[in-house]
Design an enzyme around this catalytic site. Structure first.
Site, mmCIF file in Angstrom:
data_model
loop_
_atom_site.group_PDB
_atom_site.id
_atom_site.type_symbol
_atom_site.label_atom_id
_atom_site.label_comp_id
_atom_site.label_asym_id
_atom_site.label_seq_id
_atom_site.Cartn_x
_atom_site.Cartn_y
_atom_site.Cartn_z
ATOM 1 C CB SER A 1 60.050 -43.035 74.019
ATOM 2 O OG SER A 1 58.869 -43.822 74.046
ATOM 3 C CE LYS A 2 56.855 -35.280 75.718
ATOM 4 N NZ LYS A 2 56.930 -34.028 75.045
ATOM 5 N NE ARG A 3 56.005 -45.746 71.808
ATOM 6 C CZ ARG A 3 56.372 -46.957 72.146
ATOM 7 N NH1 ARG A 3 55.482 -47.829 72.592
ATOM 8 N NH2 ARG A 3 57.630 -47.351 72.026
ATOM 9 C CG HIS A 4 57.882 -46.453 76.833
ATOM 10 N ND1 HIS A 4 58.943 -46.188 76.013
ATOM 11 C CD2 HIS A 4 57.364 -47.617 76.420
ATOM 12 C CE1 HIS A 4 59.069 -47.151 75.133
ATOM 13 N NE2 HIS A 4 58.117 -48.027 75.349
ATOM 14 N N GLY A 5 56.063 -42.820 79.050
ATOM 15 C CA GLY A 5 55.954 -42.070 80.313
ATOM 16 C C GLY A 5 57.211 -41.292 80.659
#
Ligand code: GLU
Length: 478
Positions: free
Chosen positions: A257-261
């Site tokens: 997800s965005k949070r992971h990159g």
């Protein structure tokens, strides 16, 4: 030439791969990795790496969204061969194939209305049966349909036996043909479906290897139905070798997800300050390995890349590793090139020559180009320096008195080198019975307006005698 097992990689065929991104507004790193693998595979085999933009979704496929992809690929150094193919420009050809299949009895017109299909699905849902088109027009006479009624064109999929794919990454994968429904090739408005467009383009482009994300594995079974049906009708419909690459997961194993990159390649460049060689190498290593080698030059990547080295399991994206790899690449990079990248970030006040000169010092600690540019910004500040709050709080009366003493001492220093300046200030710290740090702290604040910077003697040398003394005097009591 192609065998009938789906592994048509005759050694005599020139390898042709394609990367087929859809313009969504950004070049997602997962996609970029598939693009990299396709490109490397072609380069490794001395073949052709083709690029196709799947721009059939008119709303999303703006020129801007297409440029984001082209820019990202160019930045990563992936130079594709020949002209870029735009899928939207090939709708007539897609329809032509559908009509050839129709004429040959390998496809048929389906007159089922949307309401009828909705009801069919509802019944299947209620009966807990798999939801798929039930073939109601497969053997029905088209003259049963009302005059002029709209129709879709559906493939006549095989109903018995199985379709086998010898996937170069996943191994042998099979599906019973009865599970593959008669999917739509042409919609009622005559436009081709994605499933048809992809396979027609792949074949017309002469692709021998389809390297893509494993979210497309199910599509491959369907696309093969079209390939097999076309084999007797046109030359060149040879089964390609498929290589479905597992997706990238976050470092916690969850979907990326965005949070992971899960960002676009442009965000890695602009927001995170990653160098292209870092991302190239990181994406290469994400899901592919060659012994325990961690860093590869482009030439090595081309020399060693093969599909046998691609992992079957999902890979995990590790931002910390990416940043630490980026630090290594920054240290290896050419000083002038880094200076130019940093200058663009600092703005018009930056001087590329001075940055180049300062780079051996600046690049020793930075993990990304933002850190590097931030660390260099002091060089271009104008007097009176804007002070960060923490730096300002260090400059109390005692510190200002100390600075005026330092100014006198350094003012008579004739040898403005790291060694001489260090000897000078160390001796002074000893005289005052102070740690060197106590001296360096206000000095750093006065010279840079910050509490962190490269080593204090480096800062003095990089700023030069005149500017250093002027900055010190501007803060000293005097
Ligand atoms: N356009 C598709 C995507 O971006 C890829 C299609 C394919 O590789 O077959 O996911």
């Amino acid at each position: 030439m192609a065998s009938s097992t789906g592994n048509g990689t005759g050694a005599d065929r020139l390898v042709v791969t394609r990367f087929a991104p859809s313009p969504t507004g950004f070049l997602h790193i997962g996609n970029a990795r598939t693009g990299l693998f396709s490109w490397l595979y072609a380069r490794h085999h001395g073949g052709k790496a083709l690029l196709r933009i799947e721009d059939t979704d008119k709303q999303r496929s703006t020129q801007e969204a297409i440029d984001v992809i082209l820019d990202g690929l160019a930045w990563l150094g992936l130079d594709f061969d020949g002209e870029t193919v735009f899928q939207s420009q090939r709708a007539d050809r897609h329809a032509e194939v559908a009509y050839k299949l129709l004429e040959a009895g390998r496809a048929y017109k389906c007159f089922a209305t949307p309401e009828e299909l909705a009801q069919m699905r509802e019944e299947q849902r209620a009966a807990k049966k798999p939801m798929r088109y039930d073939g109601r027009w497969r053997d029905r006479d088209p003259s049963d349909a009302p005059e002029g009624a709209p129709f879709t064109v559906r493939i006549k999929s095989e109903t018995t036996g199985e379709t086998v794919i010898d996937d170069a990454v996943q191994g042998t994968v099979k599906v019973r043909n009865e599970e593959i429904d008669d999917f739509i090739l042409l919609r009622a408005d005559g436009t081709p479906t994605y499933m048809l467009a992809v396979v027609v383009d792949d074949m017309d482009m002469g692709c021998t290897h389809i390297i893509r994300g494993d979210d497309h594995l199910n599509n491959a079974f369907r696309q093969l139905q079209v390939i097999k049906a076309m084999q007797g009708l046109e030359e060149g419909w040879e089964e390609p070798t498929y290589a479905h690459v597992p997706l990238i997961h976050g470092n916690d194993g969850a979907k990326l997800s965005k949070r992971h990159g899960a960002l676009g390649v442009d965000a890695y460049r602009d927001e995170l300050g990653i160098l292209p060689e870092t991302l190239f190498n990181y994406l290469l290593r994400l899901g592919w390995g060659h012994g325990d080698q961690e860093e590869f030059t482009r030439e090595e990547a081309i020399e060693f890349f093969d599909l046998s080295g691609v992992n079957k399991g999902p890979s995990r994206f590790d931002m910390k590793k990416l940043l630490s790899m980026n630090g290594n690449y920054i240290r290896k990079a050419d000083d002038r090139r880094l200076a130019e990248i940093a200058a663009a970030r600092i703005g018009p006040s930056a001087d590329v020559d001075l940055l180049t000169q300062a780079m051996p010092v600046l690049k020793t600690r930075a993990r990304d180009m933002n850190e590097l540019a931030d660390g260099a910004a002091f060089l271009f500040k104008k007097r009176p320096l804007e002070m960060e709050e923490k730096a300002a709080s260090l400059l109390d009366d005692d510190a200002r008195t100390l600075l005026s003493q330092i100014s006198i001492r350094l003012g008579s220093e004739t040898d403005w080198t790291i060694e001489a300046l260090e000897a000078n200030l160390k001796a002074y710290a000893e005289e005052l019975d102070l740690g060197l740090g106590k001296l360096a702290q206000p000095l750093r604040a006065a010279l840079t307006g910050q509490t962190t910077s490269p080593g204090i003697f480096d800062v003095l040398v990089l700023l030069g005698r005149e500017e250093s003394l002027a900055r010190i005097d501007a803060q000293a009591n005097g």
